[in-house]
Design an enzyme around this catalytic site. Sequence first.
Site, PDB file in Angstrom:
ATOM      1  N   SER A 163      -0.694   4.824 -13.606  1.00 22.89           N
ATOM      2  CA  SER A 163      -1.918   5.546 -13.988  1.00 22.89           C
ATOM      3  C   SER A 163      -2.872   5.679 -12.794  1.00 22.89           C
ATOM      4  CB  SER A 163      -2.608   4.884 -15.182  1.00 22.89           C
ATOM      5  OG  SER A 163      -3.214   3.674 -14.835  1.00 22.89           O
ATOM      6  N   ARG A 220      13.991  -9.531   1.571  1.00 19.36           N
ATOM      7  CA  ARG A 220      12.739  -8.777   1.650  1.00 19.36           C
ATOM      8  C   ARG A 220      12.687  -7.865   2.876  1.00 19.36           C
ATOM      9  NH1 ARG A 220       8.609 -10.120  -1.986  1.00 19.36           N
ATOM     10  NH2 ARG A 220       9.194 -12.037  -3.005  1.00 19.36           N
ATOM     11  N   MET A 261       4.139  -4.233  -7.454  1.00 19.32           N
ATOM     12  CA  MET A 261       4.172  -5.644  -7.789  1.00 19.32           C
ATOM     13  C   MET A 261       5.149  -6.454  -6.929  1.00 19.32           C
ATOM     14  SD  MET A 261       1.772  -5.381  -9.885  1.00 19.32           S
ATOM     15  CE  MET A 261       1.553  -6.900 -10.780  1.00 19.32           C
ATOM     16  N   LEU A 314       4.399  -8.121  -0.040  1.00 18.17           N
ATOM     17  CA  LEU A 314       4.902  -7.579   1.232  1.00 18.17           C
ATOM     18  C   LEU A 314       4.794  -8.645   2.325  1.00 18.17           C
ATOM     19  CD1 LEU A 314       3.187  -4.109   0.845  1.00 18.17           C
ATOM     20  CD2 LEU A 314       5.667  -4.509   0.861  1.00 18.17           C
ATOM     21  N   ASN A 370      -4.848  -1.575  -1.303  1.00 17.37           N
ATOM     22  CA  ASN A 370      -4.352  -2.063  -2.597  1.00 17.37           C
ATOM     23  C   ASN A 370      -5.500  -2.041  -3.590  1.00 17.37           C
ATOM     24  OD1 ASN A 370      -2.612  -3.399  -4.500  1.00 17.37           O
ATOM     25  ND2 ASN A 370      -3.705  -5.307  -4.086  1.00 17.37           N
ATOM     26  N   HIS A 400      -6.746  -4.135  -6.929  1.00 18.35           N
ATOM     27  CA  HIS A 400      -6.488  -5.406  -7.616  1.00 18.35           C
ATOM     28  C   HIS A 400      -7.419  -5.500  -8.827  1.00 18.35           C
ATOM     29  CE1 HIS A 400      -5.269  -9.553  -8.103  1.00 18.35           C
ATOM     30  NE2 HIS A 400      -6.535  -9.845  -8.301  1.00 18.35           N
TER      31      HIS A 400
HETATM   32  C1  GAR Z   1      -3.478  -1.899 -12.366  1.00 20.37           C
HETATM   33  O1  GAR Z   1      -4.353  -2.537 -13.255  1.00 20.37           O
HETATM   34  C2  GAR Z   1      -3.583  -2.520 -10.989  1.00 20.37           C
HETATM   35  O2  GAR Z   1      -4.864  -2.924 -10.653  1.00 20.37           O
HETATM   36  C3  GAR Z   1      -2.667  -3.703 -11.127  1.00 20.37           C
HETATM   37  O3  GAR Z   1      -1.580  -3.243 -11.880  1.00 20.37           O
HETATM   38  C4  GAR Z   1      -2.031  -2.186 -12.743  1.00 20.37           C
HETATM   39  C5  GAR Z   1      -1.144  -1.001 -12.503  1.00 20.37           C
HETATM   40  O4  GAR Z   1      -1.400   0.013 -13.439  1.00 20.37           O
HETATM   41  N1  GAR Z   1      -2.248  -4.197  -9.857  1.00 20.37           N
HETATM   42  C6  GAR Z   1      -1.976  -5.470  -9.623  1.00 20.37           C
HETATM   43  O5  GAR Z   1      -2.021  -6.327 -10.472  1.00 20.37           O
HETATM   44  C7  GAR Z   1      -1.565  -5.750  -8.192  1.00 20.37           C
HETATM   45  N2  GAR Z   1      -1.394  -7.158  -8.002  1.00 20.37           N
HETATM   46  P1  GAR Z   1      -0.937   1.492 -13.167  1.00 20.37           P
HETATM   47  O6  GAR Z   1       0.568   1.428 -12.846  1.00 20.37           O
HETATM   48  O7  GAR Z   1      -1.194   2.191 -14.454  1.00 20.37           O
HETATM   49  O8  GAR Z   1      -1.725   2.033 -12.034  1.00 20.37           O
END
Ligand code: GAR
Length: 220
Positions: free
Chosen positions: A16, A68, A93, A96, A110, A112
Amino acid sequence: MTRRLRTAILISGRGSNMTVLIEAARSPSFPAEIVLVAANRPDAGGLARAAAAGLPTVCVDHKAFGGREAFEQALQAELERHRVGLVCLAGFMRVLTPWFIERWPGRLLNIHPSLLPSFRGLHTHERALAEGVRLHGATVHFVVPELDAGPIVAQGAVPVLEGDTPDTLAARVLTVEHVLYPQALALVASGSAMLANGRVALTQAQAADAPGMLLNPPGP
Ligand code: GAR
């Protein structure tokens, strides 16, 4: 027209945040152009959404590699092949390694789902509720080798309400993420915010506007 920064979005899931970045970059005046969406999982729902938006997509399946570094070398090769200048992690997720991160100094963002430095890592909404914080939110930051510890570009805050569950709180934070990430990408891609001596420096014009702070987010 000024040159737009060639940008890749890396995802692992529904995408999203990826979608709002793609939408923002549709405007010719937006300083970044999305040239690639890459996922590390073949089942990442965002891949189909990106393809439907007419963008090049690639899956570099981390399970197909021995380690990795081999995975990251393949990812790096894709980014180079598409002449990418800036990378946005959007729900990516995979941790890196320094090998990859050091190839993108000041060029790797990024998002978060917490107000960093609170709640680095996973399960941020559960932990925010357990701690009883009254404000929660999201952060866009430059990526450094230490997890979720990089210099902060932008933050958006939401209230934690009585009766919130991890899901209701996550949904409220996500509405902020969707406004915050395009703003932060624009700041960095335009050169208005940049990494300097381990901190984010703003151009003078931007500093006067106090960008990168999102309060009173739009309603659901
Ligand atoms: C989002 O809330 C983002 O902030 C989080 O994953 C979700 C992805 O949603 N990211 C993390 O937790 C990174 N460690 P999306 O695929 O709908 O953008």
